[in-house]
Design an enzyme around this catalytic site. Structure first.
Site, PDB file in Angstrom:
ATOM      1  N   CYS A 161       8.678  42.568  48.474  1.00  0.00           N
ATOM      2  CA  CYS A 161       8.126  41.919  47.284  1.00  0.00           C
ATOM      3  C   CYS A 161       6.612  41.816  47.293  1.00  0.00           C
ATOM      4  CB  CYS A 161       8.753  40.534  47.110  1.00  0.00           C
ATOM      5  SG  CYS A 161      10.543  40.597  46.922  1.00  0.00           S
ATOM      6  N   GLU A 215       4.882  27.872  49.458  1.00  0.00           N
ATOM      7  CA  GLU A 215       3.528  28.159  48.990  1.00  0.00           C
ATOM      8  C   GLU A 215       2.776  26.916  48.577  1.00  0.00           C
ATOM      9  OE1 GLU A 215       2.902  30.782  45.714  1.00  0.00           O
ATOM     10  OE2 GLU A 215       4.852  30.347  44.825  1.00  0.00           O
ATOM     11  N   HIS A 244      11.315  38.686  38.396  1.00  0.00           N
ATOM     12  CA  HIS A 244      10.784  39.161  39.675  1.00  0.00           C
ATOM     13  C   HIS A 244      11.143  40.636  39.820  1.00  0.00           C
ATOM     14  CE1 HIS A 244       9.512  39.588  43.663  1.00  0.00           C
ATOM     15  NE2 HIS A 244      10.019  38.507  44.215  1.00  0.00           N
ATOM     16  N   PHE A 292      10.661  39.077  51.466  1.00  0.00           N
ATOM     17  CA  PHE A 292      11.675  38.993  52.513  1.00  0.00           C
ATOM     18  C   PHE A 292      11.220  39.799  53.723  1.00  0.00           C
ATOM     19  CE2 PHE A 292      15.187  38.340  49.143  1.00  0.00           C
ATOM     20  CZ  PHE A 292      14.950  36.974  49.147  1.00  0.00           C
TER      21      PHE A 292
END
Length: 420
Positions: free
Chosen positions: A168, A319, A345, A404
């Site tokens: 990602c 985050e 996403h 990931f």
């Protein structure tokens, strides 16, 4: 160190094909997520996605290109053509070996590979697949580097070409790789970005297996809810973004319109867990710190943060912790938002789409909102812009990504005059 200017933008995104439509969607606060229409999603736990209304003929692709290219490669080519036209760059006047290509993708040509496997295996019934039923382009779909080659052909780029696949964070990392090639002097121009078309049964099955995608199927447009108390997972998306990056001085000399400068980039890995994240966000914070150091900017110079904001509880905590750890008290003052709430996403492509959003935020003095943020999680106590775009000039913008495998990336963009 040579500086890097962003001079051309091109996108294919849910809710709009092209940069103008993309920006209109983001600033409207509308969500482009809907019930999956590409296949029957009823067997799956999560049945929503952010699909692109993409017509390859209307987008200018020839019948031969449509036959040859996987959907993700089609996105990349269309985005690259828009970016090149937007830049005003006459590549015929440049040495071809001084133009390079860097394209990110997490899952490559998944859509075509799955479709063709169903054909050659007779719907999965035949263990020994029959190659006679395969399309001639099957090998192109098997090797992801063909996507970088297709983009290189758009620009006649004979310099370095690569596909960056870091899950990602692929989009951010592909742009970061391009920046480094310009800085070190290997090239003067890069076609940089990422593409992804992962909305397929195999992808849905993979994400269902780890319960990473949202179970909120009843209201697809409200399914992605970053930082909201009721969030339940990410929404798959698709799309592409390609940028023209140029060495700063040569872009200035030719009178190019400069959207932004890419001033800093860094990446880290937590070497910890395939899907797990530590709540303190140390590795992401270290990437942010290193990007700031490279840009020679203090934390309190940041005027907007484009968050990873996937909509999973673990990521949002991670985050939030990283911003506090890296930015200190300024973390409570800086506006933050997640555009995944609107376009989903798109795995490897999302980082590049977010960089384009950051460049446009600098250009227009408007910060995109976080859609569906109606009930903020009290544990997430920062200024996550809810629902409505905010008119506010941000001359230094931070974009972060988390993938990931523990990948963490951070990129800083600045307005054209910030470091002049």
């Amino acid at each position: 160190m040579r500086r890097v200017a962003v001079t051309g933008l091109g996108t294919v995104a849910p809710g709009g094909i092209g940069v103008k439509e993309y920006w209109e969607l983001l600033t409207s606060g509308r969500s482009a997520t809907r019930t999956i229409s590409f296949f029957d999603p009823s067997p799956f736990r999560s049945r929503v996605a952010a699909e692109c209304d993409f017509d390859p003929v209307a987008a200018g692709l020839t019948p031969q290109e449509i036959r040859r290219l996987d959907r993700a490669a089609q996105f990349a080519v269309v985005s690259a053509r828009e970016a090149l036209a937007d830049s005003g760059l006459d590549v015929a006047r440049l040495a071809p070996d001084r133009i390079g290509t860097s394209i990110g993708s997490a899952v490559g040509c998944t859509t075509s590979l799955e479709r063709e496997y169903v054909v050659v295996s007779d719907g999965g019934r035949t263990w020994n697949v029959d190659h006679r039923y395969a399309v001639p382009e099957l090998y192109r779909h098997f090797v992801p580097n063909t996507m970088a080659a297709e983009v290189a052909w758009v620009a006649g780029a004979e310099g370095p070409a690569a596909v960056i696949s870091t899950g990602c964070t692929s989009g951010l990392d592909a742009v970061g790789h391009a920046v480094e090639l310009i800085r070190e002097g290997s090239v003067d121009v890069m076609m940089a970005g990422a593409t992804e078309a992962p909305i397929s049964p195999i992808t849905s099955a993979c994400f269902d297996a780890i319960h990473a995608t949202t179970p909120h199927n009843d209201e697809p447009e409200r399914a992605c809810r970053p930082f909201d108390r009721s969030r339940g997972g990410l929404v798959l998306g698709e799309g592409a973004a390609v940028m023209v990056l140029e060495e700063w001085e040569s872009a200035r000399r030719r009178g190019a319109h400069i959207y932004a400068e890419i001033a800093g980039f860094a990446a880290r890995c937590n070497a910890y867990h395939m899907t797990g994240l530590k709540p303190d966000g140390r590795e992401m914070a270290e990437a942010i710190d290193a990007a700031l150091q490279e840009a020679r900017l203090p934390p309190d110079s940041i005027g907007y943060v484009n968050a990873h904001g996937s909509g999973t509880k673990m990521n949002d905590r991670h985050e939030t912790g990283a911003f506090k750890r890296s930015l200190g008290d300024h973390a409570y003052a800086v506006p933050i938002s997640s555009i995944k709430s609107m376009i989903g996403h798109s795995l490897g492509a999302i980082g590049a789409l977010e960089v384009v959003a950051c460049a446009l935020a600098i250009e227009h003095g408007v910060l995109p909102p976080t859609a569906n943020l109606h009930e903020p999680d009290p544990e997430l106590d920062l200024d996550y812009i809810p629902l409505t775009a905010r008119r506010q000039q941000a001359d230094v913008v931070l974009s972060v990504g988390s993938g990931f495998g523990g990948f963490q990336s951070a990129m800083l963009l600045t307005g054209p005059e910030v470091r002049s």
